[in-house]
Design an enzyme around this catalytic site. Structure first.
Site, PDB file in Angstrom:
ATOM      1  N   LYS A 183       0.818  -1.220   0.000  1.00  0.00           N
ATOM      2  CA  LYS A 183       0.000   0.000   0.000  1.00  0.00           C
ATOM      3  C   LYS A 183       0.858   1.281   0.000  1.00  0.00           C
ATOM      4  CE  LYS A 183      -4.061  -1.951  -0.110  1.00  0.00           C
ATOM      5  NZ  LYS A 183      -3.747  -3.329  -0.511  1.00  0.00           N
TER       6      LYS A 183
HETATM    7  C1  LIG Z   1     -10.056  -2.952  -1.974  1.00  0.00           C
HETATM    8  C2  LIG Z   1      -9.428  -3.660  -0.829  1.00  0.00           C
HETATM    9  N1  LIG Z   1     -10.115  -3.823   0.310  1.00  0.00           N
HETATM   10  C3  LIG Z   1      -9.578  -4.437   1.373  1.00  0.00           C
HETATM   11  C4  LIG Z   1      -8.309  -4.941   1.352  1.00  0.00           C
HETATM   12  C5  LIG Z   1      -7.790  -5.647   2.552  1.00  0.00           C
HETATM   13  O1  LIG Z   1      -6.700  -5.009   3.124  1.00  0.00           O
HETATM   14  P1  LIG Z   1      -5.846  -5.763   4.246  1.00  0.00           P
HETATM   15  O2  LIG Z   1      -4.896  -6.660   3.559  1.00  0.00           O
HETATM   16  O3  LIG Z   1      -5.152  -4.647   4.976  1.00  0.00           O
HETATM   17  O4  LIG Z   1      -6.789  -6.482   5.116  1.00  0.00           O
HETATM   18  C6  LIG Z   1      -7.544  -4.811   0.195  1.00  0.00           C
HETATM   19  C7  LIG Z   1      -6.189  -5.358   0.172  1.00  0.00           C
HETATM   20  O5  LIG Z   1      -5.446  -5.329  -0.713  1.00  0.00           O
HETATM   21  C8  LIG Z   1      -8.116  -4.159  -0.920  1.00  0.00           C
HETATM   22  O6  LIG Z   1      -7.413  -4.031  -2.057  1.00  0.00           O
END
Ligand SMILES: Cc1ncc(COP(=O)(O)O)c(C=O)c1O
Length: 384
Positions: A183
């Site tokens: 990210k």
């Molecule tokens: C659109 C979206 N929502 C949620 C997430 C989930 O993030 P995390 O890995 O921090 O749980 C991601 C992860 O890449 C994502 O791209």
């Protein structure tokens, strides 16, 4: 051609981050404590929100749904153009995800279709700021207001994005951010939930066993050993090791964002000259976070398909990805809800022609030139 493989999205970690993490490791407190509090405070100050640090964006989304009391029998409207966790958390609380198709330009949820999907069971809308381009929030909040629905923004891609001059997550809106390794800023794994102060405090309890007092408030000198369990909560807390990394990344975020925008401008400048390529949009009312650079191929202008295009880039040592395989194509969702690929034609048709190019603050000008040269070479070689 490039000699070494250009990774799609490695984290940008410097000595400052290494030193900050080591300092925390050498301290007497490594899990949720003063660093996490400081990280929440700095994030809250920067983005104009009350903030709760957790161990992922997924955890933030899950906690938010539970905090809103969404559960069995409820429906939550969201997009097929997302990562599975957006939809998985809706399933996990026992509610039904209701997918609606996306807009052809931004590939964000289409507000016109949201309105059509509202039923008596709908409790919330979960828009995703896909790639870091904010959703049409005026339209989404207008629908939510008229139908008395909650909005939980999946802002995994949208740290520092703005809609009509205000940061995503500001002003008491419920938004979940991701600090996953790829990210715009990272804590390796991690997330942040924003909302009103009351909602965030409720979610703080839900996110940590439902306990009335966290460990820092029990074990520190000012703390007290006594706590009460108010509900069966989760174990979603962020550690001070993660937060110390996040604090440094937050300091660097603005410079990261400038570099991302610079790279996007370079890509656009070249790719706009080819009818086989469609560059990403950024509408006038938004500040794009540029988490992803999603290039759309005009397949009619090419003799190869998207998968072959990706293979050609790999041969030229350029790493790529695809965001996303639409939710309704995954076996669990396809089989449970009987979806056909064409049920969401905009998402499905675009899925077949999109690829994400390397975009991160650590790319050198030479790296960017290598990506451009490889893409252009492939387009020229395989144009119809
Ligand atoms: C659109 C979206 N929502 C949620 C997430 C989930 O993030 P995390 O890995 O921090 O749980 C991601 C992860 O890449 C994502 O791209």
């Amino acid at each position: 051609m490039r000699k070494d493989f250009l990774e799609f999205s490695p984290p940008v970690i410097g000595d400052d981050e290494v030193n900050a993490v080591v300092e925390t490791l050498r301290s007497s407190w490594i899990t949720t404590g003063p660093k996490t509090k400081e990280f929440e405070k700095k994030f809250a100050e920067k983005f104009g929100a009350a903030a709760l640090a957790v161990n992922s964006c997924t955890a933030a989304l899950h906690t938010a749904l539970v905090g809103l009391g969404i559960g069995p029998g409820d429906e939550v409207i969201t997009t097929p153009m997302t990562f599975c966790s957006t939809v998985n958390v809706i399933e996990q609380v026992g509610a039904r995800p209701v997918l609606v198709d996306v807009e052809p330009d931004t590939l964000n949820i289409d507000p016109d279709k949201v309105e059509d999907a509202v039923t008596a069971k709908t409790k919330a809308i979960m828009p995703v700021h896909y790639t870091g381009h904010p959703v049409d929030l005026d339209a989404v909040y207008d629908i939510a207001k008229r139908h008395n629905l909650f909005v939980v923004e999946d802002a995994a891609h949208a740290v520092s994005a703005q809609y009509k001059g205000r940061y995503i997550g500001s002003g008491g809106t419920i938004a979940a951010f991701s600090f996953y390794a790829t990210k715009n800023m990272t804590t390796a794994e991690g997330g942040m939930l924003t909302g009103t102060p009351d909602f965030v405090e409720k979610c703080r309890i839900i996110s940590l066993h439902g306990m009335s007092r966290d460990a820092w408030n029990r074990y520190s000198k000012e703390g007290s050993w006594y706590y009460e369990v108010l509900l069966p909560g989760f174990k979603y807390n962020m550690t001070d090791i993660q937060a110390s990394l996040g604090l440094v990344q937050l300091e660097k975020l603005e410079s990261f964002q400038l570099r991302r925008a610079e790279i996007v401008a370079k890509y656009n400048q070249e790719f706009k000259n080819y009818d086989a390529l469609e560059i990403p949009v950024a509408k006038a009312e938004v500040e794009h976070a540029w988490h992803l650079y999603v290039l759309k191929l005009n397949l009619q202008a090419l003799r190869i398909n998207r998968n072959q295009f990706i293979e050609e880039l790999k041969v030229r040592n350029i790493g790529t990805s695809v965001h996303f395989i639409p939710i309704h194509l995954h076996p669990y969702y396809r089989d449970k809800y009987g979806y056909k690929p064409e049920d969401f034609p905009v998402a499905f048709n675009n899925y077949q022609r999109i690829l994400s190019l390397p975009l991160h603050a650590g790319l050198s000008d030479n790296d960017v030139q290598d990506v451009i040269a490889a893409v252009v070479e492939i387009v020229k070689k395989y144009r119809r």
